[in-house]
Design a protein around this motif. Sequence first.
Motif, short mmCIF file in Angstrom:
data_model
loop_
_atom_site.label_atom_id
_atom_site.label_comp_id
_atom_site.label_asym_id
_atom_site.label_seq_id
_atom_site.Cartn_x
_atom_site.Cartn_y
_atom_site.Cartn_z
N GLY A 47 8.75 -4.01 -4.21
CA GLY A 47 8.72 -3.81 -2.77
C GLY A 47 9.73 -4.68 -2.06
O GLY A 47 10.77 -5.06 -2.61
N ASN B 261 0.81 -1.21 0.00
CA ASN B 261 0.00 0.00 0.00
C ASN B 261 0.84 1.27 0.00
O ASN B 261 0.53 2.24 -0.70
N SER B 262 1.94 1.27 0.76
CA SER B 262 2.74 2.49 0.86
C SER B 262 3.34 2.89 -0.48
O SER B 262 3.28 4.06 -0.88
N LEU B 263 3.91 1.93 -1.18
CA LEU B 263 4.49 2.25 -2.49
C LEU B 263 3.43 2.71 -3.47
O LEU B 263 3.67 3.58 -4.31
N GLU C 143 12.95 5.72 -2.11
CA GLU C 143 11.63 5.89 -1.49
C GLU C 143 11.48 5.07 -0.20
O GLU C 143 10.49 5.22 0.51
N THR C 144 12.45 4.21 0.08
CA THR C 144 12.38 3.38 1.28
C THR C 144 12.90 4.15 2.48
O THR C 144 13.98 4.75 2.41
N GLN D 114 2.87 -6.59 5.76
CA GLN D 114 4.07 -7.19 6.35
C GLN D 114 3.86 -8.67 6.63
O GLN D 114 2.82 -9.08 7.12
N THR E 209 0.49 4.22 -2.77
CA THR E 209 -0.24 5.44 -2.42
C THR E 209 0.66 6.62 -2.04
O THR E 209 0.25 7.77 -2.15
N LYS E 210 1.90 6.32 -1.62
CA LYS E 210 2.76 7.40 -1.13
C LYS E 210 3.91 7.73 -2.07
O LYS E 210 4.71 8.64 -1.80
N THR E 211 4.03 6.98 -3.16
CA THR E 211 5.08 7.25 -4.16
C THR E 211 4.47 7.19 -5.56
O THR E 211 3.34 6.74 -5.74
N SER F 87 -2.28 -4.03 -4.53
CA SER F 87 -1.40 -3.25 -3.66
C SER F 87 -1.74 -3.38 -2.18
O SER F 87 -1.48 -2.48 -1.39
N LYS F 88 -2.30 -4.53 -1.80
CA LYS F 88 -2.70 -4.70 -0.40
C LYS F 88 -1.77 -5.63 0.39
O LYS F 88 -2.09 -6.00 1.52
#
Length: 378
Positions: free
Chosen positions: A105, A49-51, A177-178, A78, A53-55, A74-75
Amino acid sequence: MTESSTNPLAGLWRPTHLQRLHYGPESVKQHLLECLPTESSKAFIITGNSLATKTQLIKQVESQLGSRHVGTFSKIGQHAPIAELDEATEIVKKDSSIDTIISIGGGSPIDSAKAISYRLHEQNGKFLHHIAIPTTLSAAECTMNAGYTDKSGLKTGVAAPELVPSAVIYDSKFALETPPWLLLSTAMRAMDHAMELMYHPTSTEMPCKQLALSAASELFIYLPKYKRDPKNEEYITHLQLASFASLGFVGLNIKGGLGLSHTLGYALGSPYGIPHGITSCLTLGHVVKLKAQSSDADAAQIARMAPFIGLTRTNDNKKDALAVGDAILDLVKLLDLKTTLTEKGVSKDEVHTIVKTATRQESGPIYDHVRALVEGLY
């Protein structure tokens, strides 16, 4: 017959089917399309999700693929929970045109892509062409194993030689981006691979152990540099290649798990919500010291690491191996990654469960040694 031995020095290394390894800034833009199996291939993206929605990274890849892109999931969270894996698998199953899966990812999307390919093979006899674009340094792209978390919260998985990605692209632009703490901690996971392969009974001298020595050397050199300058793409690329060297040459020879630090990582990771990079920070230095004290053969292999990480050999294997363990613990401190199970919210009441899961024993000398180690992590 074993495929690897140290006395006499003999072995057989069997490579995976990895076809391409691209690395360097903008390598995704430059090489992704040529990694597809055919010009008419259809690709499905697996990511978190982070990659997404945030990038802009996922949109960039989708745009680059153009008509070859048929969907994105994208769900993936971890430790790759099985519910999300099931959902993604069902989507891919519905489109028979998909011949390629692209994971973007860390270890969870990469392992999830492998697991989806495994499930599709069970259904139709065909594995997907897998292109891995890692954004962390845990090296999941190097193996034929796919780990995920079952409904009870424990790590499980599948394995097949065909699950090794056909192409890996290390692009420093993606790793920018990490979050630095995540790149640093997953690099310690790579260190975990390199160290535990030195005393693994089925790892080969060439190329596996030779590259593990190189990987540890590069990690000790470039992790402090990256810590000071996390936007330096040259450092990032060196770390990406060190990550690959740590596990990319196990081939198809490795039998069983890598070692105690890894089994402790599985016992601590998904059951208690601790990222595997952090579990390696917790356990590796202490495991190396335990191995140094409990086995002359293991100490001899660990001691080989000393000159590669800036230590001087004394010709006392146990002493040198203990120094390697201390150097790992010092590096974890230097990187501001030192933590405790208390800080991670793990009750001391869990010690027996952790040790039992890691050792598959409930008593005895091995259980006692590992219990003492775990108790020291609080």
